[in-house]
Design an enzyme around this catalytic site. Structure first.
Site, PDB file in Angstrom:
ATOM      1  N   SER A 172     -10.076   2.236   2.709  1.00 44.96           N
ATOM      2  CA  SER A 172      -9.098   2.910   1.884  1.00 44.96           C
ATOM      3  C   SER A 172      -8.133   1.979   1.168  1.00 44.96           C
ATOM      4  CB  SER A 172      -8.294   3.892   2.732  1.00 44.96           C
ATOM      5  OG  SER A 172      -7.451   3.201   3.640  1.00 44.96           O
TER       6      SER A 172
ATOM      7  N   LYS B  94       0.847  -1.203   0.000  1.00 49.46           N
ATOM      8  CA  LYS B  94       0.000   0.000   0.000  1.00 49.46           C
ATOM      9  C   LYS B  94       0.880   1.250   0.000  1.00 49.46           C
ATOM     10  CE  LYS B  94      -3.997   1.991   2.488  1.00 49.46           C
ATOM     11  NZ  LYS B  94      -4.883   1.903   3.660  1.00 49.46           N
TER      12      LYS B  94
ATOM     13  N   SER C 220     -10.568   0.109   6.948  1.00 55.19           N
ATOM     14  CA  SER C 220      -9.879   0.204   5.653  1.00 55.19           C
ATOM     15  C   SER C 220      -9.203  -1.071   5.168  1.00 55.19           C
ATOM     16  CB  SER C 220      -8.839   1.330   5.691  1.00 55.19           C
ATOM     17  OG  SER C 220      -9.468   2.572   5.586  1.00 55.19           O
TER      18      SER C 220
END
Lengths: 95, 494
Positions: B159, B79, B183
């Protein structure tokens, strides 16, 4: 509690985010929707309840007060938009 | 021979050890899959092909010599929130343009220590603020899943939308992700993948771009429960560089996967039965309980009375912490700078241009609730409510509950550019209604795919555990995974 246009501008200044005149109304609406949503916390009786300071029951660790890192200013400024002699460069702040 | 990219992480690991194929072959296949898919899915914001191939060569030498770590030669996606030395790290924000850290986050260091290979950096909501991956400066990630007989683009959740989409679409063997209010678990549920948010303090936050420090935790997204357990075993661990990292031993989480649920008590919180909950979510929840019962667990109704206040309290605590954490983006130390008349002008213009709409909104809410005269009414009040939310869970666990089963999300994946959610920020926030309590209480939670809705989209269930008892979550999630027995492979259209 609802915010008015003047408050939106004040928050923008405190947050150091430029809010243009034509953006104020939209921010005001959005912030008030969120503030309206969190309003329901007023229903909760929190008398005698301690505010949470740590989600895990732990004390912050301490360590000896000695230098453990550093000595590479060139790495610190490596990503700066503007630097000189390993200093960050900013507009003049003192006349 | 099966496509290498479709192997589970566990199977890939076995194949590498048995020398059935090399890490170079596996890595090349993943890079080719990314090149084909990324123009459509937009899961990666940076691909580190050369670095990955070089690392694969090194891994192959170790594997050939019968050496190497538990993740030797396994290609992962990372990420964009994780600081990766010399590599694109921008939290999918414009304000971090060009930022390449001089350091490596602890979690990625741990993965590389164990032999993992980084394929690239994964798209996400800007600064991890969002539930649809639409707030990214790099544009939305598209869910590899589509409804039956539809070509409409769906969101992968957020997210960690890039992480979830990349894992689901076979663009990496597993991915790192982070979870502040849901998330990891919400995008996992929306893409038919497994996502674990560990106990607060289990994974080091050092070197991860901070959003809300008292809530942020790193965790894995993977295609199976076993894969998530393998990744977690490498990611977790005490780190003196994070003052909230907890010094407890990291078990071999994979050993817990087959443990079963015999004799466990599973709590069912009545407050999670929300008004207007779709029937198929309700049914799936019951189905999950039946599966656990069939394997020897006892089901117990419990009450978590402050559940409905978790989301409003979160929308005070998280923006407050964010407004403080994001004060560092000022055009001086890194990233974007827009020059102005004086230094204040420069700050204001830089932050106005560099932050997206959702981030600005949250920084402003945070600034307001922390400002003079409002601090007690908002922030202190929310932290008191947080104490009550945590107490609810403690009471349930003290009464003999081992884990709690809930739905993971209120719905399956929704459309990109959903008008309702665009018009009303709170509608988007409600995506996290089942997951956010877990962050507020610092507990571990796992989302596991358990069924499909009427148009064939994946739905997930969430298990919530006691602090530092991720092992029970892996065991129970695996029972659900095995009992469901559903193939959660999207039909490739990309």
């Amino acid at each position: 509690m609802a915010v008015d246009a003047a408050t939106v501008k004040k928050i923008g200044r405190l947050a150091r985010i430029r809010i243009e005149e034509d953006e104020v109304a939209k921010y005001q609406d959005e912030l008030n929707v969120i503030l309206g949503f969190v309003e329901q916390l007023n229903e909760v009786n929190v008398d005698g309840v301690e505010p949470m300071t740590s989600v895990t029951p732990m004390r912050l660790r301490r360590r000896d007060d000695v230098v453990t890192d550093g000595g590479y200013p060139e790495k610190i400024v490596a990503n700066a938009p503007l630097s000189e002699d390993n200093f960050f460069m900013v507009p003049k702040v003192v006349e | 021979m099966t496509e290498l990219t479709k192997l589970s992480l566990a199977a890939a690991r076995k194949g590498l050890k048995a020398k059935e194929f090399t890490s170079a072959e596996l890595t090349t296949d993943y890079l080719a899959a990314i090149e084909r898919a990324n123009p459509k899915l937009n899961a990666y914001v940076a691909v580190t092909a050369e670095q990955a191939q070089a690392a694969a060569t090194v891994s192959d030498q170790k594997l050939a010599a019968g050496q190497g770590g538990p993740l030797e030669g396994i290609p992962l996606g990372i990420k964009d929130l994780f600081g990766t030395k010399g590599v694109h790290t921008q939290a999918a924000s414009h304000i971090l343009d060009g930022f390449k850290p001089e350091y490596e986050s602890t979690v990625t260091s741990n993965l590389f220590r164990d032999g993992a290979i980084m394929l690239g950096k994964l798209n996400m909501d800007e600064f991890a603020m969002g539930s649809s991956n639409e707030t990214s400066y790099y544009g939305p990630v598209i869910n590899p899943w589509r409804a039956q007989n539809s070509n409409a683009n769906l969101v992968p959740g957020g997210s960690s939308g890039g992480s979830a989409a990349a894992v689901s679409a076979w663009l990496c063997a597993g991915a790192t992700a982070t979870d502040t209010g849901g998330s990891i678990r919400q995008p996992a549920a929306l893409t038919g993948t497994v996502g674990l948010k560990p106990t607060y303090g289990r994974c080091s936050r050092w070197g991860i771009v901070a959003f809300a420090s008292s809530l942020d935790q790193a965790g894995p997204i993977a295609r199976t429960v076993e894969d998530a357990a393998i990744l977690m075993t490498s990611m977790a661990g005490f780190d003196p560089k994070d003052s909230t990292s907890v010094d407890v031993a990291v078990p071999d989480f994979t050993a817990a996967v087959e443990r079963g649920v015999k004799g466990l008590t599973i709590g069912v919180p009545r407050e999670y039965r929300m008004d207007g909950m779709p029937d198929e979510i309700e049914k799936l929840w019951q189905q999950g309980l039946d599966w656990l019962k069939a394997e020897g667990a006892t089901v117990k109704d419990i009450s978590l009375p402050h559940t409905k206040y978790a989301l409003p309290a979160y929308y005070i605590v998280a923006p407050a912490e964010a407004s403080s954490n994001l004060a560092r983006y000022d055009g001086v130390k890194y990233g974007l700078r827009i020059s102005g008349r004086d230094i204040t002008d420069m700050y204001e213009l830089t932050r106005a241009a560099g932050f997206g709409r959702e981030v600005k909104r949250r920084v402003m809410i945070g600034t307001y609730v922390l400002s003079a005269g409002y601090f007690d009414a908002y922030y202190v009040k929310a932290q008191r409510v947080r104490t009550l939310i945590k107490r609810d869970f403690e009471q349930a666990f003290n009464a003999g509950v081992d884990a709690i089963l809930t739905p993971a999300t209120p719905s399956a994946a929704f459309g990109v550019g959903d008008e309702d959610m665009k018009a009303d920020p709170v509608k988007m926030y409600l995506n996290d209604v089942f997951t956010v309590t877990v962050n507020m209480a610092g507990l571990p939670g796992i989302a596991v795919p358990a069924g499909k809705d009427s148009v064939g989209l994946p739905l997930g269930l969430q298990l919530i555990g006691k602090p530092f008892d991720e092992e029970t979550l892996f065991a129970a999630a695996h029972v659900i995974e095995r009992s469901a027995g559903i193939d959660f492979s999207p039909k490739p259209w990309w």
